[in-house]
Design a protein around this motif. Structure first.
Motif, PDB file in Angstrom:
ATOM      1  N   ILE A 127     -13.047  16.844 -18.707  1.00 14.25           N
ATOM      2  CA  ILE A 127     -12.802  17.677 -17.530  1.00 14.25           C
ATOM      3  C   ILE A 127     -14.081  17.882 -16.725  1.00 14.25           C
ATOM      4  O   ILE A 127     -14.038  18.075 -15.507  1.00 14.25           O
ATOM      5  N   PHE A 128     -15.229  17.817 -17.402  1.00 16.13           N
ATOM      6  CA  PHE A 128     -16.516  17.945 -16.723  1.00 16.13           C
ATOM      7  C   PHE A 128     -17.057  16.584 -16.274  1.00 16.13           C
ATOM      8  O   PHE A 128     -18.198  16.489 -15.822  1.00 16.13           O
ATOM      9  N   THR A 129     -16.249  15.533 -16.436  1.00 14.89           N
ATOM     10  CA  THR A 129     -16.704  14.184 -16.119  1.00 14.89           C
ATOM     11  C   THR A 129     -16.116  13.640 -14.833  1.00 14.89           C
ATOM     12  O   THR A 129     -16.815  13.014 -14.032  1.00 14.89           O
ATOM     13  N   TYR A 130     -14.807  13.882 -14.623  1.00 10.36           N
ATOM     14  CA  TYR A 130     -14.157  13.319 -13.433  1.00 10.36           C
ATOM     15  C   TYR A 130     -13.016  14.230 -13.002  1.00 10.36           C
ATOM     16  O   TYR A 130     -12.320  14.806 -13.840  1.00 10.36           O
ATOM     17  N   ASN A 131     -12.829  14.340 -11.690  1.00  9.89           N
ATOM     18  CA  ASN A 131     -11.863  15.298 -11.153  1.00  9.89           C
ATOM     19  C   ASN A 131     -10.427  15.034 -11.603  1.00  9.89           C
ATOM     20  O   ASN A 131      -9.679  15.978 -11.853  1.00  9.89           O
ATOM     21  N   SER A 132     -10.029  13.781 -11.690  1.00 12.18           N
ATOM     22  CA  SER A 132      -8.657  13.478 -12.110  1.00 12.18           C
ATOM     23  C   SER A 132      -8.360  14.002 -13.502  1.00 12.18           C
ATOM     24  O   SER A 132      -7.231  14.390 -13.810  1.00 12.18           O
ATOM     25  N   ALA A 133      -9.392  14.021 -14.355  1.00  7.90           N
ATOM     26  CA  ALA A 133      -9.204  14.526 -15.719  1.00  7.90           C
ATOM     27  C   ALA A 133      -8.897  16.011 -15.734  1.00  7.90           C
ATOM     28  O   ALA A 133      -8.312  16.513 -16.704  1.00  7.90           O
ATOM     29  N   ARG A 134      -9.267  16.727 -14.681  1.00  5.29           N
ATOM     30  CA  ARG A 134      -8.973  18.154 -14.609  1.00  5.29           C
ATOM     31  C   ARG A 134      -7.477  18.418 -14.506  1.00  5.29           C
ATOM     32  O   ARG A 134      -7.011  19.515 -14.826  1.00  5.29           O
ATOM     33  N   ILE A 135      -6.752  17.416 -14.054  1.00  6.08           N
ATOM     34  CA  ILE A 135      -5.295  17.516 -14.008  1.00  6.08           C
ATOM     35  C   ILE A 135      -4.682  16.800 -15.201  1.00  6.08           C
ATOM     36  O   ILE A 135      -3.801  17.333 -15.882  1.00  6.08           O
ATOM     37  N   PHE A 136      -5.170  15.588 -15.479  1.00  3.08           N
ATOM     38  CA  PHE A 136      -4.589  14.790 -16.559  1.00  3.08           C
ATOM     39  C   PHE A 136      -4.710  15.474 -17.911  1.00  3.08           C
ATOM     40  O   PHE A 136      -3.714  15.596 -18.645  1.00  3.08           O
ATOM     41  N   THR A 137      -5.906  15.904 -18.275  1.00  2.00           N
ATOM     42  CA  THR A 137      -6.136  16.417 -19.626  1.00  2.00           C
ATOM     43  C   THR A 137      -5.295  17.643 -19.957  1.00  2.00           C
ATOM     44  O   THR A 137      -4.622  17.663 -20.995  1.00  2.00           O
ATOM     45  N   THR A 230       5.998  11.312  -4.494  1.00  4.37           N
ATOM     46  CA  THR A 230       6.836  10.324  -5.174  1.00  4.37           C
ATOM     47  C   THR A 230       6.474   8.903  -4.757  1.00  4.37           C
ATOM     48  O   THR A 230       6.378   7.997  -5.587  1.00  4.37           O
ATOM     49  N   GLU A 231       6.258   8.714  -3.463  1.00  2.64           N
ATOM     50  CA  GLU A 231       5.880   7.401  -2.951  1.00  2.64           C
ATOM     51  C   GLU A 231       4.553   6.946  -3.550  1.00  2.64           C
ATOM     52  O   GLU A 231       4.416   5.790  -3.984  1.00  2.64           O
ATOM     53  N   ASN A 232       3.572   7.835  -3.593  1.00  6.52           N
ATOM     54  CA  ASN A 232       2.267   7.506  -4.163  1.00  6.52           C
ATOM     55  C   ASN A 232       2.374   7.196  -5.655  1.00  6.52           C
ATOM     56  O   ASN A 232       1.734   6.260  -6.158  1.00  6.52           O
ATOM     57  N   TYR A 233       3.168   7.991  -6.350  1.00  2.00           N
ATOM     58  CA  TYR A 233       3.324   7.821  -7.799  1.00  2.00           C
ATOM     59  C   TYR A 233       3.941   6.454  -8.112  1.00  2.00           C
ATOM     60  O   TYR A 233       3.413   5.692  -8.928  1.00  2.00           O
ATOM     61  N   LEU A 234       5.027   6.123  -7.443  1.00  2.35           N
ATOM     62  CA  LEU A 234       5.727   4.869  -7.713  1.00  2.35           C
ATOM     63  C   LEU A 234       4.925   3.651  -7.274  1.00  2.35           C
ATOM     64  O   LEU A 234       5.119   2.552  -7.813  1.00  2.35           O
ATOM     65  N   ALA A 235       4.012   3.829  -6.310  1.00  2.99           N
ATOM     66  CA  ALA A 235       3.191   2.709  -5.838  1.00  2.99           C
ATOM     67  C   ALA A 235       2.318   2.125  -6.943  1.00  2.99           C
ATOM     68  O   ALA A 235       1.897   0.966  -6.863  1.00  2.99           O
ATOM     69  N   HIS A 236       2.063   2.914  -7.993  1.00  7.38           N
ATOM     70  CA  HIS A 236       1.201   2.454  -9.081  1.00  7.38           C
ATOM     71  C   HIS A 236       1.967   1.728 -10.183  1.00  7.38           C
ATOM     72  O   HIS A 236       1.374   1.306 -11.180  1.00  7.38           O
ATOM     73  N   PHE A 237       3.279   1.579  -9.996  1.00  3.21           N
ATOM     74  CA  PHE A 237       4.079   0.842 -10.977  1.00  3.21           C
ATOM     75  C   PHE A 237       4.630  -0.455 -10.394  1.00  3.21           C
ATOM     76  O   PHE A 237       5.514  -1.071 -10.979  1.00  3.21           O
ATOM     77  N   THR A 238       4.112  -0.869  -9.259  1.00  2.43           N
ATOM     78  CA  THR A 238       4.597  -2.086  -8.621  1.00  2.43           C
ATOM     79  C   THR A 238       3.985  -3.330  -9.268  1.00  2.43           C
ATOM     80  O   THR A 238       2.885  -3.273  -9.842  1.00  2.43           O
ATOM     81  N   VAL A 297      -3.575  11.149  -8.960  1.00  2.00           N
ATOM     82  CA  VAL A 297      -3.772  10.329  -7.764  1.00  2.00           C
ATOM     83  C   VAL A 297      -2.634  10.509  -6.763  1.00  2.00           C
ATOM     84  O   VAL A 297      -2.814  10.295  -5.560  1.00  2.00           O
ATOM     85  N   SER A 298      -1.477  10.935  -7.233  1.00  2.00           N
ATOM     86  CA  SER A 298      -0.312  11.036  -6.355  1.00  2.00           C
ATOM     87  C   SER A 298      -0.396  12.190  -5.378  1.00  2.00           C
ATOM     88  O   SER A 298       0.369  12.232  -4.409  1.00  2.00           O
ATOM     89  N   ILE A 299      -1.304  13.126  -5.603  1.00  2.00           N
ATOM     90  CA  ILE A 299      -1.472  14.234  -4.660  1.00  2.00           C
ATOM     91  C   ILE A 299      -2.558  13.926  -3.630  1.00  2.00           C
ATOM     92  O   ILE A 299      -2.904  14.777  -2.815  1.00  2.00           O
ATOM     93  N   THR A 300      -3.078  12.696  -3.657  1.00  2.00           N
ATOM     94  CA  THR A 300      -4.103  12.291  -2.690  1.00  2.00           C
ATOM     95  C   THR A 300      -3.489  11.378  -1.632  1.00  2.00           C
ATOM     96  O   THR A 300      -2.394  10.839  -1.819  1.00  2.00           O
ATOM     97  N   ASN A 301      -4.214  11.188  -0.548  1.00  2.00           N
ATOM     98  CA  ASN A 301      -3.635  10.440   0.576  1.00  2.00           C
ATOM     99  C   ASN A 301      -4.453   9.231   1.018  1.00  2.00           C
ATOM    100  O   ASN A 301      -4.178   8.653   2.059  1.00  2.00           O
ATOM    101  N   ASP A 302      -5.460   8.829   0.246  1.00  2.00           N
ATOM    102  CA  ASP A 302      -6.276   7.695   0.672  1.00  2.00           C
ATOM    103  C   ASP A 302      -6.267   6.579  -0.360  1.00  2.00           C
ATOM    104  O   ASP A 302      -6.259   6.816  -1.558  1.00  2.00           O
TER     105      ASP A 302
END
Length: 371
Positions: A127-137, A230-238, A297-302
């Motif tokens: 959690i102190f290493t990368y921002n995404s881990a603050r949600i994932f972990t 939802t669109e962002n989330y599913l984009a990573h399973f293509t 990543v799905s809550i981001t827009n870039d």
């Protein structure tokens, strides 16, 4: 002290955001020994990138077997996803190291409850290493608590100690969470803070031919955020992102190849089939790991799909591929076709690996150097 005169800061002030500390502090020994040069800066990711491969072997061996562990470790070692992000010394790849270590300790905890407690340390460090881990972990740990509640509640003392330790290690985050620094990075990339969101909603309401009040019900911030998430989330399973073209951001990925090799497509499908259809040890760890990895990543827009913010998914894909590969091995061995099948597999791996390495070392540094 940092460049702003702060003594041992938990967050390092940067351009429009605050950097997390683990990667920065972990780089100090390498720079101190080898100097502020390419070797001094890159020796740290070389070490944790290599050790992540070793940790994945120990993790998979703990709940599958040695052969699947070796296959998973080998696939991670040659993975374009893993190689790219560790060579460039991205924080996300370091968080993967801590997450894999934490999951390994967690799996060991089902045999020895004391490891549940020890697992909280690498999970907290992630959690102190990368921002995404603050949600994932936190989401991953909560999922594990729900899925394995019958087992974990038998070890109430170890469970309570683990939760207390985890929360205690996160205490240094309290000032950050109570300050404006918390939202600095989030506002830069969040779908909820997209300046074009409300204008698009109002425009679509105005153009809507639905009777009132349906335009407001259909076109509002909640429905749009859910749609974009939802669109962002599913984009990573293509197929494109995973096996053909990979992420569009050129800093994070060599272009023209998937995050996984194309030969892994049948292995992933077979591995997932085995996980769903057969009684697999710790399926309740593998599936949440994969599914939760793409939530941050799905809550981001870039730059969607995004390889950097989803790096924690790379090891679990190698694990699933290894399960599929081991099943093929068992089948070919039973049919006494292992020798020709092994030769074919070796040829396929070489055919996949050589073009990637040629691109990575000879073409990519020239063609995409400006990006």
């Amino acid at each position: 002290k940092d460049e702003w005169g702060q003594f041992l800061p938990i967050h390092f002030k940067a351009y429009g955001e605050y950097k997390l500390p683990v990667q920065i502090y972990a780089s100090i020994p390498g720079i101190a020994i080898f100097g502020l040069n390419e070797l001094g800066v890159r020796i740290t990711p070389v070490l944790y990138g290599t050790l992540t491969v070793l940790l994945l072997f120990f993790l998979v061996r703990a709940f599958q077997n040695t052969a699947i562990g070796l296959l998973a470790a080998f696939l991670l070692a040659i993975s374009p996803w893993h190689i790219q992000l560790t060579r460039a010394s991205f924080e996300s790849s370091f968080s993967v190291f801590w997450v894999v270590m934490g999951i390994w300790f967690l799996v060991k905890g089902f045999s020895n409850k004391q490891w549940f407690i020890w697992s909280m340390i690498p999970f907290a460090i992630s959690i102190f290493t990368y921002n995404s881990a603050r949600i994932f972990t936190p989401l991953f740990l909560f999922a594990i608590l729900i899925i394995y509640r019958k087992i974990l509640f038998k070890y109430k003392k170890a469970l309570i100690t683990s939760i207390v330790l985890f929360l205690s290690l996160l205490v240094p985050l309290t000032p950050f969470l109570l300050s404006g620094e918390r939202s600095a990075r989030y506002k830069l990339v969040s779908i909820t803070d997209d300046p074009g969101l409300l204008p698009r909603i109002n425009e679509n309401r105005g153009h809507s031919k639905l009777p009132q009040p349906l335009p407001r019900i259909v076109h509002n911030k909640i429905t749009y955020v859910v749609f974009y998430f939802t669109e962002n989330y599913l984009a990573h399973f293509t197929i494109g992102f995973l096996f053909l073209t990979g992420a569009p951001h050129k800093q994070h990925h060599v272009q023209g190849i998937g995050e996984l090799y194309l030969f892994q497509l049948p292995l992933v499908l077979l591995g997932m089939y085995i996980l769903f259809k057969r009684k697999q040890n710790h399926k309740g760890i593998i599936l949440p790991w994969l599914l939760i990895a793409f939530i941050p990543v799905s809550i981001t827009n870039d730059s969607i799909p995004h390889a950097l913010r989803t790096a924690v998914a790379a090891p679990v894909y190698q694990l699933v591929s290894a399960i599929g590969a081991f099943e093929i091995y068992l089948w070919t061995a039973q049919k006494r076709w292992f020798a020709p099948a092994g030769l074919i597999a070796l040829i396929i791996i070489v055919i996949s690996l050589v073009p990637y390495l040629t691109n990575h070392y000879n073409i990519y540094p020239i063609k995409d150097s400006r990006d």
